[in-house]
Design a protein around this motif. Structure first.
Motif, PDB file in Angstrom:
ATOM      1  N   PRO A 189       0.810  -1.226   0.000  1.00  0.00           N
ATOM      2  CA  PRO A 189       0.000   0.000   0.000  1.00  0.00           C
ATOM      3  C   PRO A 189       0.839   1.269   0.000  1.00  0.00           C
ATOM      4  O   PRO A 189       0.446   2.274  -0.600  1.00  0.00           O
ATOM      5  N   ALA A 190       1.999   1.230   0.648  1.00  0.00           N
ATOM      6  CA  ALA A 190       2.867   2.412   0.667  1.00  0.00           C
ATOM      7  C   ALA A 190       3.358   2.745  -0.740  1.00  0.00           C
ATOM      8  O   ALA A 190       3.389   3.920  -1.148  1.00  0.00           O
ATOM      9  N   ILE A 191       3.726   1.718  -1.504  1.00  0.00           N
ATOM     10  CA  ILE A 191       4.195   1.927  -2.875  1.00  0.00           C
ATOM     11  C   ILE A 191       3.072   2.484  -3.744  1.00  0.00           C
ATOM     12  O   ILE A 191       3.279   3.416  -4.539  1.00  0.00           O
ATOM     13  N   VAL A 192       1.867   1.929  -3.598  1.00  0.00           N
ATOM     14  CA  VAL A 192       0.722   2.399  -4.396  1.00  0.00           C
ATOM     15  C   VAL A 192       0.416   3.857  -4.094  1.00  0.00           C
ATOM     16  O   VAL A 192       0.164   4.665  -5.001  1.00  0.00           O
ATOM     17  N   LEU A 193       0.459   4.234  -2.819  1.00  0.00           N
ATOM     18  CA  LEU A 193       0.194   5.622  -2.430  1.00  0.00           C
ATOM     19  C   LEU A 193       1.258   6.564  -3.002  1.00  0.00           C
ATOM     20  O   LEU A 193       0.945   7.682  -3.431  1.00  0.00           O
ATOM     21  N   LEU A 194       2.498   6.112  -3.008  1.00  0.00           N
ATOM     22  CA  LEU A 194       3.571   6.926  -3.599  1.00  0.00           C
ATOM     23  C   LEU A 194       3.349   7.123  -5.092  1.00  0.00           C
ATOM     24  O   LEU A 194       3.591   8.212  -5.634  1.00  0.00           O
ATOM     25  N   VAL A 195       2.888   6.059  -5.760  1.00  0.00           N
ATOM     26  CA  VAL A 195       2.591   6.159  -7.202  1.00  0.00           C
ATOM     27  C   VAL A 195       1.466   7.162  -7.436  1.00  0.00           C
ATOM     28  O   VAL A 195       1.527   7.994  -8.359  1.00  0.00           O
TER      29      VAL A 195
ATOM     30  N   VAL B 267       0.589   9.737  -5.550  1.00  0.00           N
ATOM     31  CA  VAL B 267       1.123  11.091  -5.330  1.00  0.00           C
ATOM     32  C   VAL B 267       2.002  11.524  -6.500  1.00  0.00           C
ATOM     33  O   VAL B 267       1.917  12.660  -6.975  1.00  0.00           O
ATOM     34  N   GLY B 268       2.832  10.589  -7.009  1.00  0.00           N
ATOM     35  CA  GLY B 268       3.704  10.907  -8.138  1.00  0.00           C
ATOM     36  C   GLY B 268       2.935  11.271  -9.393  1.00  0.00           C
ATOM     37  O   GLY B 268       3.262  12.249 -10.080  1.00  0.00           O
ATOM     38  N   VAL B 269       1.897  10.484  -9.683  1.00  0.00           N
ATOM     39  CA  VAL B 269       1.076  10.754 -10.879  1.00  0.00           C
ATOM     40  C   VAL B 269       0.371  12.104 -10.749  1.00  0.00           C
ATOM     41  O   VAL B 269       0.317  12.904 -11.708  1.00  0.00           O
ATOM     42  N   MET B 270      -0.164  12.385  -9.561  1.00  0.00           N
ATOM     43  CA  MET B 270      -0.869  13.647  -9.346  1.00  0.00           C
ATOM     44  C   MET B 270       0.078  14.844  -9.494  1.00  0.00           C
ATOM     45  O   MET B 270      -0.276  15.856 -10.118  1.00  0.00           O
ATOM     46  N   LEU B 271       1.278  14.745  -8.957  1.00  0.00           N
ATOM     47  CA  LEU B 271       2.261  15.837  -9.084  1.00  0.00           C
ATOM     48  C   LEU B 271       2.655  16.045 -10.539  1.00  0.00           C
ATOM     49  O   LEU B 271       2.777  17.186 -11.012  1.00  0.00           O
TER      50      LEU B 271
ATOM     51  N   LEU C 222      -7.190  -0.071  -2.897  1.00  0.00           N
ATOM     52  CA  LEU C 222      -6.195   0.894  -3.373  1.00  0.00           C
ATOM     53  C   LEU C 222      -6.446   1.272  -4.829  1.00  0.00           C
ATOM     54  O   LEU C 222      -6.196   2.405  -5.235  1.00  0.00           O
ATOM     55  N   MET C 223      -6.916   0.303  -5.610  1.00  0.00           N
ATOM     56  CA  MET C 223      -7.228   0.599  -7.000  1.00  0.00           C
ATOM     57  C   MET C 223      -8.371   1.618  -7.102  1.00  0.00           C
ATOM     58  O   MET C 223      -8.359   2.506  -7.952  1.00  0.00           O
ATOM     59  N   VAL C 224      -9.350   1.485  -6.189  1.00  0.00           N
ATOM     60  CA  VAL C 224     -10.469   2.439  -6.157  1.00  0.00           C
ATOM     61  C   VAL C 224      -9.962   3.822  -5.775  1.00  0.00           C
ATOM     62  O   VAL C 224     -10.341   4.840  -6.385  1.00  0.00           O
ATOM     63  N   VAL C 225      -9.085   3.876  -4.771  1.00  0.00           N
ATOM     64  CA  VAL C 225      -8.504   5.166  -4.340  1.00  0.00           C
ATOM     65  C   VAL C 225      -7.743   5.809  -5.493  1.00  0.00           C
ATOM     66  O   VAL C 225      -7.878   7.008  -5.765  1.00  0.00           O
ATOM     67  N   MET C 226      -6.942   5.015  -6.178  1.00  0.00           N
ATOM     68  CA  MET C 226      -6.170   5.541  -7.309  1.00  0.00           C
ATOM     69  C   MET C 226      -7.110   6.034  -8.409  1.00  0.00           C
ATOM     70  O   MET C 226      -6.884   7.113  -8.994  1.00  0.00           O
ATOM     71  N   ALA C 227      -8.164   5.261  -8.682  1.00  0.00           N
ATOM     72  CA  ALA C 227      -9.109   5.648  -9.741  1.00  0.00           C
ATOM     73  C   ALA C 227      -9.802   6.965  -9.396  1.00  0.00           C
ATOM     74  O   ALA C 227      -9.992   7.824 -10.266  1.00  0.00           O
TER      75      ALA C 227
END
Length: 402
Positions: free
Chosen positions: A171-177, A179-183, A375-380
């Protein structure tokens, strides 16, 4: 007493010797060496003898401790004297820091001290659980078995922590991804949308306007953002070292959704495994509870164990003392009660620990399956929201042109 690294000439053999001596000062260290028949050539305090890199990497890992305890247990069990066993382990140890510590322990033992008292000098390496078990092993003449039990417990604890850390990495890696995509989108794509609207004299939708404002702030004041994050991170890390900060983190572990069950089972397994190990080597019940409270590594669980110890001291059975505590899972007092009735509390605590360790394994495996779609839902939601805020204005511009 301070440690000094010295280089000296042995007056008897005329050979150059390098080792460590303990003394109050450099002058006292030189005097001690002369009395031992050495001619001092170079003496440096332990702090001076290490460069920055050595200080940074000078640490003893959990794996190093386990290997040391297992090797020492094997050698003592094979019939070697304690001093010779320590000397052999010191020669085989690759970690320089641990090697220095073992050499100092050897000096203490050869000077007439017990192994447990020598271990007490290094609480950051040998905690109260280790010291208590070694003390019990020395008293009962089963030091090798005590060291083996310590190593086994440390291995189980390390394996448990490794599994939990592994479950949290994904989950930490997914959250970093995320944040990275959003930035990336904020700093590259969003400013272009603003330029497109400016050229066509159109007003921006409110969500896009907010994103553009955020992007502009990040581009123009990135240094302020980094400084704020750095300062905030520093003060937060300092807060986490305070009593209230430690309590906050420990409370969060016990109550955070998805992970609370996992952490509670880990602490129950740690408490019962420690209790089983201590009781099986002859440590008294109250001492076991005191040491287990310190070794469980959670102040809230530690307070519950301490309260139970006070009740036991007042005459109550351990099972009764534990059953009213909020975070003490129900199986713990139930299994201890069976142990009290059969006279095998240590055995029942060991079985309880095994149950929770097995349940923890299953929960960690299930957690990955549960958290992945979440996490996929959060990312979406986050990435999809940004894409929508960028694309919808463009579509509306195209429609206006047509």
């Amino acid at each position: 007493m301070r440690k000094f690294h010295y280089e000296a000439r042995d007056q008897a053999t005329n050979k150059i010797v390098k080792s460590i001596v303990q003394a109050e000062s450099e002058h006292a260290a030189a005097k001690t060496l002369i009395q031992q028949g050495f001619t001092p050539l170079n003496i440096k305090s332990e702090e001076q003898s290490k460069n920055f890199l050595e200080k940074l990497t000078s640490r003893v890992s959990g794996k190093d401790k386990i290997i040391f305890l297992r090797q020492l247990s094997t050698l003592i069990g094979a019939g070697l004297p304690l001093a010779q066993s320590l000397r052999t382990v010191s020669e085989q140890t690759e970690n320089k820091k641990l090697q220095e510590i073992v050499q100092d322990i050897l000096t203490e033992v050869e000077g007439g001290k017990t192994l447990s008292s020598a271990f007490r000098k290094y609480p950051e390496i040998f905690d109260n659980i280790v010291v208590a078990l070694v003390t019990a092993g020395e008293a009962s003449g089963t030091l090798d078995q005590a060291l083996k039990r310590i190593a086994e417990q440390k291995e189980k604890d390390a394996a448990m922590m490794s599994k939990i850390k592994g479950a949290l990495i994904y989950p930490a890696i997914v959250l970093l991804v995320i944040v990275g995509v959003m930035l990336f989108m904020l700093l590259t794509v969003v400013p272009q949308v603003e330029g497109l609207y400016a050229n066509m004299n159109q007003s921006l939708p409110w969500l896009t306007a907010v994103m553009i404002a955020v992007a502009a702030f990040l581009i123009n004041f990135w240094w302020l953002v980094l400084a704020g994050l750095g300062i905030g991170g520093y003060f937060f890390s300092q807060y986490l070292k305070t009593d209230s900060g430690i309590r906050f983190v420990d409370s969060m572990k016990l109550n955070v959704p998805l992970f609370s069950g996992m952490f509670r089972k880990m602490y129950m397994a740690r408490f019962t495994r420690t209790g089983q190990t201590l009781l099986s080597t002859g440590v008294a019940m109250l001492d076991m509870l005191k040491i287990s409270a310190e070794g469980v590594s959670n102040v809230i669980i530690a307070e519950e164990i301490t309260r139970a110890a006070e009740k036991v001291k007042g005459g109550k059975a351990l099972s009764v003392a534990l059953e009213k505590e909020e975070y003490m899972l129900i199986m713990v007092p139930q299994m201890i009660k069976i142990g009290e009735q059969s006279g095998k509390i240590d055995e029942m605590m060991g079985k309880t620990a095994q149950v929770y360790e097995d349940e923890l394994d299953a929960e960690i495996k299930g957690l990955t399956t549960t958290i992945e779609p979440l996490l996929m839902v959060v990312m979406a939601v986050f990435v999809g929201g940004m894409v929508g805020a960028i694309l919808f204005p463009i579509y509306s511009l195209v429609n206006k042109i047509h």
